[in-house]
Scaffold this active site. Structure first.
Site, PDB file in Angstrom:
ATOM      1  N   SER A  35       0.835  -1.221   0.000  1.00 33.64           N
ATOM      2  CA  SER A  35       0.000   0.000   0.000  1.00 33.64           C
ATOM      3  C   SER A  35       0.860   1.258   0.000  1.00 33.64           C
ATOM      4  CB  SER A  35      -0.924   0.008   1.224  1.00 33.64           C
ATOM      5  OG  SER A  35      -0.159   0.056   2.409  1.00 33.64           O
ATOM      6  N   TYR A  54       9.732  -3.200  18.836  1.00 31.85           N
ATOM      7  CA  TYR A  54       9.971  -3.384  17.395  1.00 31.85           C
ATOM      8  C   TYR A  54      11.260  -4.179  17.185  1.00 31.85           C
ATOM      9  CZ  TYR A  54      11.190  -2.168  12.550  1.00 31.85           C
ATOM     10  OH  TYR A  54      11.553  -2.213  11.225  1.00 31.85           O
ATOM     11  N   LYS A  56      12.257  -7.757  15.171  1.00 30.84           N
ATOM     12  CA  LYS A  56      13.234  -7.898  14.086  1.00 30.84           C
ATOM     13  C   LYS A  56      14.422  -8.778  14.508  1.00 30.84           C
ATOM     14  CE  LYS A  56      11.036  -5.403  10.931  1.00 30.84           C
ATOM     15  NZ  LYS A  56      10.518  -5.953   9.669  1.00 30.84           N
ATOM     16  N   SER A  78      14.046  -7.019   7.062  1.00 34.28           N
ATOM     17  CA  SER A  78      14.313  -6.910   8.490  1.00 34.28           C
ATOM     18  C   SER A  78      14.603  -5.446   8.789  1.00 34.28           C
ATOM     19  CB  SER A  78      15.478  -7.840   8.837  1.00 34.28           C
ATOM     20  OG  SER A  78      15.810  -7.759  10.186  1.00 34.28           O
TER      21      SER A  78
HETATM   22  N1  LIG Z   1      11.041   2.962   7.026  1.00 36.20           N
HETATM   23  C1  LIG Z   1      12.002   2.580   7.821  1.00 36.20           C
HETATM   24  O1  LIG Z   1      12.702   3.420   8.442  1.00 36.20           O
HETATM   25  C2  LIG Z   1      12.338   1.111   7.953  1.00 36.20           C
HETATM   26  C3  LIG Z   1      13.604   0.767   8.458  1.00 36.20           C
HETATM   27  C4  LIG Z   1      13.926  -0.569   8.601  1.00 36.20           C
HETATM   28  C5  LIG Z   1      13.021  -1.542   8.241  1.00 36.20           C
HETATM   29  N2  LIG Z   1      11.786  -1.203   7.756  1.00 36.20           N
HETATM   30  C6  LIG Z   1      10.865  -2.291   7.414  1.00 36.20           C
HETATM   31  O2  LIG Z   1      10.425  -2.125   6.086  1.00 36.20           O
HETATM   32  C7  LIG Z   1       9.153  -2.748   5.926  1.00 36.20           C
HETATM   33  C8  LIG Z   1       8.241  -1.796   5.177  1.00 36.20           C
HETATM   34  O3  LIG Z   1       8.061  -0.628   5.942  1.00 36.20           O
HETATM   35  P1  LIG Z   1       7.924   0.830   5.283  1.00 36.20           P
HETATM   36  O4  LIG Z   1       9.076   1.632   5.745  1.00 36.20           O
HETATM   37  O5  LIG Z   1       7.643   0.715   3.854  1.00 36.20           O
HETATM   38  O6  LIG Z   1       6.657   1.374   6.092  1.00 36.20           O
HETATM   39  P2  LIG Z   1       5.167   1.679   5.638  1.00 36.20           P
HETATM   40  O7  LIG Z   1       5.166   2.694   4.552  1.00 36.20           O
HETATM   41  O8  LIG Z   1       4.437   1.989   6.889  1.00 36.20           O
HETATM   42  O9  LIG Z   1       4.643   0.300   5.029  1.00 36.20           O
HETATM   43  C9  LIG Z   1       4.309  -0.789   5.838  1.00 36.20           C
HETATM   44  C10 LIG Z   1       3.452  -1.753   5.043  1.00 36.20           C
HETATM   45  O10 LIG Z   1       3.138  -2.884   5.875  1.00 36.20           O
HETATM   46  C11 LIG Z   1       1.743  -3.131   5.715  1.00 36.20           C
HETATM   47  N3  LIG Z   1       1.127  -3.891   6.804  1.00 36.20           N
HETATM   48  C12 LIG Z   1       1.048  -3.585   8.118  1.00 36.20           C
HETATM   49  N4  LIG Z   1       0.323  -4.530   8.764  1.00 36.20           N
HETATM   50  C13 LIG Z   1      -0.031  -5.449   7.822  1.00 36.20           C
HETATM   51  C14 LIG Z   1      -0.775  -6.657   7.846  1.00 36.20           C
HETATM   52  N5  LIG Z   1      -1.335  -7.139   8.964  1.00 36.20           N
HETATM   53  N6  LIG Z   1      -0.934  -7.364   6.677  1.00 36.20           N
HETATM   54  C15 LIG Z   1      -0.403  -6.893   5.520  1.00 36.20           C
HETATM   55  N7  LIG Z   1       0.279  -5.745   5.431  1.00 36.20           N
HETATM   56  C16 LIG Z   1       0.465  -5.041   6.570  1.00 36.20           C
HETATM   57  C17 LIG Z   1       1.140  -1.739   5.597  1.00 36.20           C
HETATM   58  O11 LIG Z   1      -0.186  -1.852   5.117  1.00 36.20           O
HETATM   59  P3  LIG Z   1      -1.383  -0.875   5.591  1.00 36.20           P
HETATM   60  O12 LIG Z   1      -1.261   0.346   4.726  1.00 36.20           O
HETATM   61  O13 LIG Z   1      -2.619  -1.668   5.335  1.00 36.20           O
HETATM   62  O14 LIG Z   1      -1.170  -0.588   7.044  1.00 36.20           O
HETATM   63  C18 LIG Z   1       2.125  -1.123   4.608  1.00 36.20           C
HETATM   64  O15 LIG Z   1       1.826  -1.538   3.319  1.00 36.20           O
HETATM   65  C19 LIG Z   1       8.683  -3.110   7.329  1.00 36.20           C
HETATM   66  O16 LIG Z   1       8.874  -4.487   7.558  1.00 36.20           O
HETATM   67  C20 LIG Z   1       9.585  -2.292   8.233  1.00 36.20           C
HETATM   68  O17 LIG Z   1       9.763  -2.911   9.485  1.00 36.20           O
HETATM   69  C21 LIG Z   1      11.442   0.109   7.596  1.00 36.20           C
END
Ligand SMILES: NC(=O)c1ccc[n+]([C@@H]2O[C@H](COP(=O)([O-])OP(=O)(O)OC[C@H]3O[C@@H](n4cnc5c(N)ncnc54)[C@H](OP(=O)(O)O)[C@@H]3O)[C@@H](O)[C@H]2O)c1
Length: 277
Positions: A11, A143, A147, A129
């Site tokens: 999304s 969190y 991880k 991760s």
């Molecule tokens: N951004 C950072 O700083 C960062 C750093 C390290 C790792 N990460 C990791 O990167 C990954 C993606 O995060 P992002 O940064 O892209 O954040 P984001 O923009 O908030 O995206 C998170 C995604 O996970 C989905 N999600 C949450 N709960 C879910 C569920 N029950 N079933 C299916 N989808 C679900 C959300 O969908 P909805 O829209 O429906 O909620 C959204 O599509 C995550 O695993 C996060 O831990 C992010």
């Protein structure tokens, strides 16, 4: 047919960017999200509803992908979120919910996809991760616990699945500009805004730190490019850092315990606020 990639959490953020990038590169992308309307403008081969906390939803999405394309070459477990707050203050229910997405959600996906990959005798499972899976910081421990758990699963799975020709790869991003931070803040809102909390000074420091990180955060394409490398490499590494700048990368790889504890003490030492009745 081109290689088939199934991605969770398309999304917003990294999942969305990756779905677009791989589609442009000619992959057959199956993009999934809890609300399919959030993917209306994505031009992927297939868009499916998928909530990783629901086994039926997971199994349906995987079954539909196989019935349409007959294979899944790459599974990218991207869906995930964080909650901010001191470990003592986050209710069990919220802790369980974040584990349900970040850890059990990944397991549900792997259980659904791995049997097909084993039959194919090939496949790559790429788990998004975090450096939070290497380094745990105050007010972010829940969190990080998810991880760290994912890192442990990765290390075991890598060896369990390699005899079947399946690679398991961990991508460890640093702070990336997506919805992630806002979601983390909103999940912890009641906790962080409780002025009576003895941890309030920590929350302020943590907020200031997050604000300073926000200035330098790269966009999600930095992670998508690394996932592309993991997909296209003939000999993929077990783990890739993404958007983790010097000196954090050095710290993670070589100096972790020594330097990390010293830096954290400097950044997060705080005088507890007196209990307010
Ligand atoms: N951004 C950072 O700083 C960062 C750093 C390290 C790792 N990460 C990791 O990167 C990954 C993606 O995060 P992002 O940064 O892209 O954040 P984001 O923009 O908030 O995206 C998170 C995604 O996970 C989905 N999600 C949450 N709960 C879910 C569920 N029950 N079933 C299916 N989808 C679900 C959300 O969908 P909805 O829209 O429906 O909620 C959204 O599509 C995550 O695993 C996060 O831990 C992010």
């Amino acid at each position: 047919m081109s290689k088939v990639v199934l991605i969770t959490g398309c999304s917003t953020g990294i999942g969305r960017d990756l779905a677009q990038r791989l589609t442009q590169l000619g992959y057959t992308v199956v993009a999934t999200a809890r609300k399919t309307e959030t993917m209306d403008d994505l031009e992927c081969a297939l868009k499916l509803p998928l909530d990783v906390t629901q086994s039926d939803s997971v199994n349906n999405a995987v079954a539909q992908t196989f019935s349409q394309f007959g294979q899944i070459d790459f599974l990218v477990n991207n869906a995930g979120y964080a909650i901010r707050g001191a470990l003592e203050e986050i209710p069990d229910e919220q802790t369980q919910q974040v584990f349900d997405v970040n850890v059990f959600g990944v397991l549900r996906m792997i259980r659904a996809v791995a049997p097909h990959m084993r039959e194919q005798k090939a496949g790559r499972i790429i788990n998004i991760s975090s450096i939070g899976g290497k380094l745990s910081t105050p007010a972010n421990g829940t969190y990080s616990a998810t991880k760290f758990a994912l890192e442990a699963l990765n290390d075991a799975l890598r060896l369990e699945l390699s005899p079947f020709g399946i690679h398991v790869i961990s991508i460890e991003p640093g702070a990336i500009k997506t919805q992630f931070d806002e979601t983390a803040q909103s999940h912890g809102r009641d906790i962080l805004s409780n002025k009576k909390s003895p941890y309030q000074p920590l929350y302020q420091k943590s907020d200031e730190f997050a604000e300073s990180m926000r200035q330098q955060e790269p966009g999600p394409d930095v992670v998508s490019k690394v996932v592309q490398r993991a997909i296209e490499s003939s000999n993929p590494k077990p783990r890739y850092l993404a958007g983790v700048a010097f000196p954090s990368n050095l710290v993670i790889m070589y100096l972790r315990d020594l330097v990390w504890d010293m830096a954290l003490k400097r950044m997060f030492t705080f005088v507890p606020q007196k209990e307010i009745q």
